[in-house]
Design a protein around this motif. Structure first.
Motif, PDB file in Angstrom:
ATOM      1  N   LEU A 103     -83.427  58.755 120.395  1.00  0.00           N
ATOM      2  CA  LEU A 103     -84.360  58.267 121.238  1.00  0.00           C
ATOM      3  C   LEU A 103     -84.240  56.607 121.594  1.00  0.00           C
ATOM      4  O   LEU A 103     -84.137  56.290 122.448  1.00  0.00           O
ATOM      5  CB  LEU A 103     -85.539  58.510 120.932  1.00  0.00           C
ATOM      6  N   SER A 104     -84.081  56.048 120.314  1.00  0.00           N
ATOM      7  CA  SER A 104     -84.091  54.494 120.577  1.00  0.00           C
ATOM      8  C   SER A 104     -82.602  54.041 120.892  1.00  0.00           C
ATOM      9  O   SER A 104     -82.529  53.192 121.675  1.00  0.00           O
ATOM     10  CB  SER A 104     -84.289  53.901 119.109  1.00  0.00           C
ATOM     11  N   LEU A 105     -81.520  54.711 120.507  1.00  0.00           N
ATOM     12  CA  LEU A 105     -80.275  54.207 120.626  1.00  0.00           C
ATOM     13  C   LEU A 105     -79.678  54.686 121.811  1.00  0.00           C
ATOM     14  O   LEU A 105     -79.253  53.869 122.752  1.00  0.00           O
ATOM     15  CB  LEU A 105     -79.091  54.748 119.757  1.00  0.00           C
ATOM     16  N   PHE A 106     -79.698  56.079 122.253  1.00  0.00           N
ATOM     17  CA  PHE A 106     -79.176  56.678 123.378  1.00  0.00           C
ATOM     18  C   PHE A 106     -80.000  56.507 124.682  1.00  0.00           C
ATOM     19  O   PHE A 106     -79.660  56.111 125.690  1.00  0.00           O
ATOM     20  CB  PHE A 106     -78.387  57.948 123.036  1.00  0.00           C
ATOM     21  N   VAL A 107     -81.273  56.977 124.111  1.00  0.00           N
ATOM     22  CA  VAL A 107     -82.026  57.027 125.646  1.00  0.00           C
ATOM     23  C   VAL A 107     -82.203  55.452 126.130  1.00  0.00           C
ATOM     24  O   VAL A 107     -82.385  55.243 127.557  1.00  0.00           O
ATOM     25  CB  VAL A 107     -83.369  57.672 125.284  1.00  0.00           C
ATOM     26  N   TYR A 108     -82.900  54.751 125.290  1.00  0.00           N
ATOM     27  CA  TYR A 108     -83.294  53.350 125.604  1.00  0.00           C
ATOM     28  C   TYR A 108     -82.290  52.250 125.544  1.00  0.00           C
ATOM     29  O   TYR A 108     -82.089  51.416 126.610  1.00  0.00           O
ATOM     30  CB  TYR A 108     -84.450  53.051 125.030  1.00  0.00           C
ATOM     31  N   LEU A 109     -81.433  51.996 124.580  1.00  0.00           N
ATOM     32  CA  LEU A 109     -80.615  51.009 124.348  1.00  0.00           C
ATOM     33  C   LEU A 109     -79.470  51.044 124.998  1.00  0.00           C
ATOM     34  O   LEU A 109     -79.002  50.233 126.083  1.00  0.00           O
ATOM     35  CB  LEU A 109     -80.465  50.707 122.986  1.00  0.00           C
ATOM     36  N   LEU A 110     -78.765  52.267 125.129  1.00  0.00           N
ATOM     37  CA  LEU A 110     -77.533  52.359 125.987  1.00  0.00           C
ATOM     38  C   LEU A 110     -78.009  53.170 127.582  1.00  0.00           C
ATOM     39  O   LEU A 110     -77.033  53.286 128.115  1.00  0.00           O
ATOM     40  CB  LEU A 110     -76.538  53.278 125.081  1.00  0.00           C
ATOM     41  N   GLU A 138     -82.659  60.778 129.315  1.00  0.00           N
ATOM     42  CA  GLU A 138     -83.014  61.956 128.544  1.00  0.00           C
ATOM     43  C   GLU A 138     -81.943  62.822 129.397  1.00  0.00           C
ATOM     44  O   GLU A 138     -82.270  63.914 130.033  1.00  0.00           O
ATOM     45  CB  GLU A 138     -84.383  62.504 128.797  1.00  0.00           C
ATOM     46  N   SER A 139     -80.792  62.775 128.938  1.00  0.00           N
ATOM     47  CA  SER A 139     -79.669  63.499 129.660  1.00  0.00           C
ATOM     48  C   SER A 139     -78.869  64.347 128.805  1.00  0.00           C
ATOM     49  O   SER A 139     -79.176  64.332 127.653  1.00  0.00           O
ATOM     50  CB  SER A 139     -78.542  62.674 130.309  1.00  0.00           C
ATOM     51  N   ILE A 140     -77.911  65.422 129.402  1.00  0.00           N
ATOM     52  CA  ILE A 140     -77.315  66.089 128.703  1.00  0.00           C
ATOM     53  C   ILE A 140     -76.223  65.415 127.538  1.00  0.00           C
ATOM     54  O   ILE A 140     -76.132  65.774 126.491  1.00  0.00           O
ATOM     55  CB  ILE A 140     -76.279  67.083 129.731  1.00  0.00           C
ATOM     56  N   LEU A 141     -75.952  64.327 128.072  1.00  0.00           N
ATOM     57  CA  LEU A 141     -75.019  63.112 127.411  1.00  0.00           C
ATOM     58  C   LEU A 141     -75.690  63.028 125.786  1.00  0.00           C
ATOM     59  O   LEU A 141     -75.146  63.221 124.892  1.00  0.00           O
ATOM     60  CB  LEU A 141     -74.477  62.189 128.057  1.00  0.00           C
ATOM     61  N   THR A 142     -77.226  62.567 126.208  1.00  0.00           N
ATOM     62  CA  THR A 142     -77.700  62.050 124.961  1.00  0.00           C
ATOM     63  C   THR A 142     -77.921  63.529 124.025  1.00  0.00           C
ATOM     64  O   THR A 142     -77.652  63.351 122.606  1.00  0.00           O
ATOM     65  CB  THR A 142     -79.136  61.649 125.428  1.00  0.00           C
ATOM     66  N   GLY A 143     -78.410  64.698 124.519  1.00  0.00           N
ATOM     67  CA  GLY A 143     -78.523  65.742 123.775  1.00  0.00           C
ATOM     68  C   GLY A 143     -77.324  66.203 123.070  1.00  0.00           C
ATOM     69  O   GLY A 143     -77.210  66.271 121.756  1.00  0.00           O
ATOM     70  N   GLY A 144     -75.980  66.092 123.806  1.00  0.00           N
ATOM     71  CA  GLY A 144     -74.852  66.393 123.230  1.00  0.00           C
ATOM     72  C   GLY A 144     -74.567  65.653 121.946  1.00  0.00           C
ATOM     73  O   GLY A 144     -73.985  65.771 120.968  1.00  0.00           O
TER      74      GLY A 144
END
Lengths: 294, 302
Positions: free
Chosen positions: B128-135, B139-145
């Motif tokens: 949540l912190s790293l992929f969703v907001y920082l990078l 809230e995407s397929i990439l983040t989920g994977g």
């Protein structure tokens, strides 16, 4: 020849970088938890956090005591442990000392299936199968309660305990068991007085790992235990755990950077360190046996 | 009968009683899986039709389906696999074949063992912190994977290491004796011989990922998705698009959770139907893993 050597070096470096990723993950977890929970701890005194008896961060009248969530987590974990430790241990002894090897080949994968069932499915089972069943025995049990998800979590972690314990029982030298049998001991006496003491660190390690699993389990409690912070030891009442609080807030789509957002990470810090203690203890116990056997 | 005899009889009696208890405990777990499965199938069976598989979620339980959920699950798992397999296997090979016994490998080892025990929801917070907001992957397929990939990495690493560890040292020495380099030995001997164990570990990891709910809820997988991700093949130049990686998504377990949390009975039936589908998917994957392990164990004898 030089090209081959260079290629070897490049491959080794690539593999090393890949293994560094696991260190980065841990570093990332610790950094993110502290960084994102910083606004929370700036606002709340640590003393209030660990002594206040109410947790109402989403209300106008904010009370920020972690105790109700910790109590909820410990209660469901305790119920799960009461189910999983005896059953897991019995299964491990049975598989290691009693079961014929062909039966064992069939039973082990079936037991592992218990750990493979998705937790959300266990949640369904706890809420819509087990709770109504329990209510027919105890009419005053609430529709959301700590007992039903606790029992289901216990079933879920049986295989973690049984398979790790069995591994360490298998590693007990055959000579020890034979010495016991030669003195006329039964399989049960041998298991209790020779195998378990000899495999103690592995068995204890499996218990710790099971407890850590139960503490971190999320969906079963989020579905069946209710979403109400409740400082109680009564398993018939609804409770909220550390994990299910995180789920509750995440469902509400909390904006980045708000106070509510930071509460989730503060709860995460507590959960992470509670499970970390058990994971690390479990690791050293296991490492002990491996080196002992060699 | 004297006292000594009585002691022996009691000991034997306890021994037999324990044998029966042990068997009953094992059978009980089989029974629980059976009850669980039949409970789900009985509740959900009326809903399992082809329209259920090819409809989007809806406010009316009878019209709601799992199209976006199963498509989402499959795509997220592909991303998870692409991320976790290369890194996990590479780490396992490094630790077993290259890593010297020193404090760095000790730390990596404690670290992996701890990561395997970190609650899955904590991985959700990391993402949540790293992929969703920082990078800013959203809230995407990439983040989920990626989230699920990090989660199953310890499983893949451990399976790789254990599988490599069973290969006798003499195999390596034979290869070196013929003048092979370290990598050639790994490429042509170590990897082929450990494939069975590695594959088993990968499948078990993926089956765990397919059932994971908590970390995906944390990163904001939505529960009401009435569209499919954009197609990777486009009609115009450059014909291939990675736009789908950044689409919003839902997966089977998140959809199930959403339906369970609703008060209406109709949605509980949907949850049961979707759960049976998910359960069949995971049990199938586990069955494949068990079969592979069995096949490879029979084929390779040292």
């Amino acid at each position: 020849m030089e090209a081959t050597k260079a290629k070897e070096k490049i491959i080794e470096a690539g593999l090393l970088i890949a293994s560094a990723s696991s260190i980065l993950t841990t570093a990332g977890i610790i950094f993110v938890l502290f960084y994102e929970s910083f606004p929370f701890f700036k606002h709340t005194s640590f003393f209030e956090f660990i002594t206040e008896k109410q947790w109402t961060p989403l209300f106008a009248d904010r009370r920020l005591g972690i105790l109700p969530l910790v109590a909820g987590t410990l209660l469901t974990t305790l119920i799960a442990t009461i189910i999983a430790i005896p059953v897991g241990l019995i299964v491990a002894i049975y598989l290691s000392e009693y079961a014929p090897s062909r039966l064992k080949e069939i039973l082990k994968p079936i037991l592992e299936l218990l750990a493979a069932v998705p937790t959300v499915v266990y949640g369904y089972f706890a809420l819509l199968f087990l709770t109504p069943l329990l209510q027919s025995f105890f009419p005053d049990i609430s529709g959301f309660n700590a007992l039903s998800p606790g029992i289901v979590m216990g079933i879920m972690i049986i295989p973690y305990i049984s398979s790790l314990s069995e591994d360490s029982m298998k590693a007990v030298p055959m000579a020890l068991k034979e010495a016991s049998y030669a003195l006329g001991a039964t399989r049960f006496q041998t298991s209790i007085r020779v195998v378990i003491p000899a495999a103690f660190s592995g068995v204890a390690s499996s218990f710790l790992l099971g407890i850590s699993r139960a503490m971190g389990e999320t969906m079963v409690v989020a579905i069946a235990a209710g979403m109400m912070p409740n400082l109680t030891a009564n398993p018939f009442e609804p409770v909220q755990t550390l994990t299910s609080y995180i789920v509750q807030v995440s469902l509400g789509d909390v904006p980045h950077g708000t106070f509510e957002y930071s509460t989730v990470f503060a709860v995460g810090v507590v959960l992470f360190f509670m499970t970390l203690i058990f994971n690390i203890l479990s690791f050293f116990l296991r490492k002990g046996i491996r080196e002992g056997v060699r | 009968m004297n006292r000594e005899d009585l002691k022996i009889y009691t000991a034997r009696y306890i021994d037999h009683a324990f044998a029966i208890t042990g068997l009953l405990c094992c059978l009980a777990s089989l029974g629980i899986i059976a009850v669980l499965f039949f409970d789900l199938v009985l509740d959900g069976l009326p809903r399992i039709t082809s329209t259920f598989f090819f409809s989007f979620p809806s406010r009316i339980p009878e019209k709601a389906g799992i199209l976006s959920a199963w498509v989402g699950s499959v795509i997220v798992i592909v991303v998870t696999a692409l991320f976790s397999i290369p890194i996990g296997v590479a780490t396992g090979i490094y630790l077993e074949e290259y890593g010297k016994k020193n404090w760095i490998t000790d730390i990596i080892e404690i670290n992996i063992s701890n990561l395997a025990g970190v609650p899955s929801i904590i991985y959700g917070l990391l993402s949540l912190s790293l992929f969703v907001y920082l990078l800013k992957f959203g809230e995407s397929i990439l983040t989920g994977g990626l989230t699920l990939g990090l989660l199953i990495l310890p499983i893949v690493i451990t399976a790789t290491r254990e599988s490599i560890r069973t290969i006798p040292q003499s195999i390596r020495e034979a290869s070196y004796a013929l003048g092979a380099t370290k990598w050639q030995t790994i490429r042509w001997h170590i990897i082929p011989y450990s494939t069975g164990g590695i594959l088993t570990g990968i499948i078990i990891g993926l089956s765990r990922a397919i059932g994971e709910t908590a970390p995906l809820i944390t990163i904001g997988a939505l529960t009401f998705i009435a569209f499919l991700p954009s197609s990777p093949i486009q009609p115009s130049f450059p014909f291939i698009s990675f736009g789908w990686l950044f689409d919003a998504f839902t997966v089977m377990p998140v959809q199930i959770f959403n339906w369970i949390s609703r008060p209406q009975k109709g949605f509980h039936i949907n949850a049961a139907a979707a759960s049976s589908v998910l359960l069949v998917m995971t049990l199938l994957l586990n069955g494949i893993a068990i079969y592979i392990r069995y096949r490879f164990r029979r084929r390779i004898r040292w």
